[in-house]
Design a protein around this motif. Structure first.
Motif, mmCIF file in Angstrom:
data_model
loop_
_atom_site.group_PDB
_atom_site.id
_atom_site.type_symbol
_atom_site.label_atom_id
_atom_site.label_comp_id
_atom_site.label_asym_id
_atom_site.label_seq_id
_atom_site.Cartn_x
_atom_site.Cartn_y
_atom_site.Cartn_z
ATOM 1 N N VAL A 289 0.728 -1.344 -0.024
ATOM 2 C CA VAL A 289 -0.048 0.070 0.001
ATOM 3 C C VAL A 289 0.798 1.220 0.049
ATOM 4 C CG1 VAL A 289 -1.625 1.355 1.267
ATOM 5 C CG2 VAL A 289 -1.895 -1.034 0.807
ATOM 6 N N PRO A 290 1.847 1.319 0.920
ATOM 7 C CA PRO A 290 2.520 2.514 0.644
ATOM 8 C C PRO A 290 3.466 2.924 -0.792
ATOM 9 C CG PRO A 290 3.329 1.430 2.839
ATOM 10 C CD PRO A 290 2.188 0.607 2.072
ATOM 11 N N LEU B 110 0.374 4.036 -2.894
ATOM 12 C CA LEU B 110 -0.542 5.612 -2.550
ATOM 13 C C LEU B 110 -0.397 6.568 -3.751
ATOM 14 C CD1 LEU B 110 0.081 5.752 1.304
ATOM 15 C CD2 LEU B 110 -2.046 5.183 -0.049
ATOM 16 N N PRO B 111 -1.309 7.363 -4.131
ATOM 17 C CA PRO B 111 -1.137 8.226 -5.264
ATOM 18 C C PRO B 111 -0.716 9.460 -4.843
ATOM 19 C CG PRO B 111 -3.394 7.918 -4.718
ATOM 20 C CD PRO B 111 -2.573 6.981 -3.838
ATOM 21 N N TRP B 112 0.086 9.881 -3.757
ATOM 22 C CA TRP B 112 0.519 10.961 -3.406
ATOM 23 C C TRP B 112 1.828 10.995 -2.813
ATOM 24 C CZ3 TRP B 112 -4.125 9.076 -1.122
ATOM 25 C CH2 TRP B 112 -3.976 8.599 0.109
ATOM 26 N N HIS B 113 2.552 12.103 -3.061
ATOM 27 C CA HIS B 113 4.047 12.056 -2.372
ATOM 28 C C HIS B 113 4.242 13.256 -1.644
ATOM 29 C CE1 HIS B 113 4.797 8.615 -5.115
ATOM 30 N NE2 HIS B 113 4.162 9.477 -6.081
ATOM 31 N N TYR C 178 -1.451 15.008 -4.866
ATOM 32 C CA TYR C 178 -1.907 14.022 -5.525
ATOM 33 C C TYR C 178 -1.488 13.772 -6.858
ATOM 34 C CZ TYR C 178 -5.691 10.644 -7.243
ATOM 35 O OH TYR C 178 -6.058 9.704 -7.848
ATOM 36 N N MET D 148 -0.219 2.512 -9.770
ATOM 37 C CA MET D 148 -1.683 2.327 -9.280
ATOM 38 C C MET D 148 -2.675 1.812 -10.132
ATOM 39 S SD MET D 148 -3.750 2.735 -6.951
ATOM 40 C CE MET D 148 -3.530 4.070 -5.452
#
Length: 115
Positions: A59-60, A63-66, A71, A77
């Motif tokens: 999951v990490p 994740l679609p954000w940094h 976002y 993804m």
């Protein structure tokens, strides 16, 4: 070793102690499990440990954000969504791995070919 001798011994000692702690925690149940039986509640909870570990790793990465960018839709993804859809359709774990990687490779190739 490259540093001062006391620093090298400190690092080697820390590595040795961490290896010993890792060995004892992992092998402890195999060595002493017969003497300390687990309750039914703990056994039921441990059934979810492999799934929780896999989720904690995957999951990490998906994740679609940094940090500091907000976002962002990523190829990983999209490949994961394709893999989940493939799993819902076939219920085959091996096909999920192969199909997810194939989707990732195709999406990566298409993103590199884009001008």
């Amino acid at each position: 070793m490259t540093g001062a001798p006391h620093f090298d011994y400190y690092v080697l000692g820390a590595i040795g102690l961490l290896a010993l702690c890792s060995f004892l925690t992992r092998a402890g149940y195999f060595l002493f499990g017969d003497y300390f039986p687990l309750s039914d509640g703990v056994r039921r909870a441990l059934r979810y440990a492999p799934t929780a570990a896999l989720v904690g790793i995957v999951v990490p990465e998906l994740l679609p954000w940094h940090a500091n960018t907000g976002y962002a839709l990523d190829i990983k993804m999209l490949a994961a969504v394709a893999a989940v859809g493939l799993y819902w359709r076939t219920r085959s774990s091996l096909l999920v791995i192969v199909g997810g990687m194939f989707a990732y490779w195709i999406l990566r190739l298409l993103s590199e070919l884009r001008f």
